[in-house]
Scaffold this motif. Structure first.
Motif: not given
Length: 229
Positions: A96-106, A111-120, A140-146
């Protein structure tokens, strides 16, 4: 009441202050940590490298943020990205503590975090998908759309605003032919306005993908765009 004179050699005496650093803004270069190097602060085995041709030291801890080579259909956490994720996981007490850097990598990869990417990401970290979505949509630093190949973030907070940040923003919109937040017809550009890029000493500050541009004036915009393509 008259002010007390500044004693020579005291902490308030400017002549006793250390010389200006080459990379102002990095925590290791200021205050009581002035003698620490970046490696001393971040550790020599930190994950990720600052881009050789750019990247502001003050945000190095969060880089890379976005790269021009991102692909929305890129496989997630394979090859070197799997190695980097394993290093990230090794630095935190739980997943759980590693979630932010994991999201950074994705985010860097796609280029953005789609719902599918978030689920992965949720599946890889064995976290509830709803929890991952709550975190991904909070920041807000995460793009949720292309977005465009180059995400142009123009700071219009107080320092940049006083030095013409609004005019710089208008210049980027004009020269990319876009409105705020939309992807240009050629897929290259998305321009957004941000609250603060943490570079108040160098207004107007602009971040394009992982790279900082400082002291930007409206007339500089065409040359900056030309350098990118």
């Amino acid at each position: 009441m008259s002010a007390e004179p500044i004693r020579s050699g005291s902490e308030y005496d400017p002549t006793s202050w250390p010389e200006a650093k080459q990379v102002p803004g990095f925590a290791g270069d200021t205050g009581e940590f002035a003698t620490l190097s970046e490696a001393d602060v971040r550790g020599s085995a930190y994950v990720g490298q600052r881009p050789a041709d750019g990247g502001h030291a003050s945000v190095a801890g969060t880089l890379p943020y976005q790269v021009a080579t991102s692909r929305a259909d890129a496989p997630l956490f394979v090859g070197p990205y799997e190695d980097r994720l394993e290093k990230v996981l090794s630095r935190y007490p739980d997943r759980q503590a590693a979630l932010l850097p994991a999201l950074h990598l994705a985010h860097e990869l796609r280029g953005h975090l789609s719902p599918q990417t978030q689920d992965e990401v949720a599946e890889r970290l064995q976290l509830p998908p709803a929890y991952v979505r709550g975190v991904a949509t909070f920041y807000t630093m995460y793009n949720l759309a292309p977005v465009g190949k180059y995400l142009i973030q123009v700071c219009t907070n107080i320092s940049c605003n006083l030095c013409g940040g609004d005019a710089v923003l208008e210049s980027f919109l004009k020269h990319t032919g876009t409105d705020l937040g939309e992807v240009s017809a050629n897929g290259l550009w998305t321009v957004i306005e941000v609250e603060c890029l943490g570079a108040c000493g160098f207004p107007t500050a602009v971040q394009i993908n992982e790279r900082y541009f400082e002291n930007v004036r409206p007339e500089n915009v065409p040359a900056i765009l030309e350098r990118l393509v």
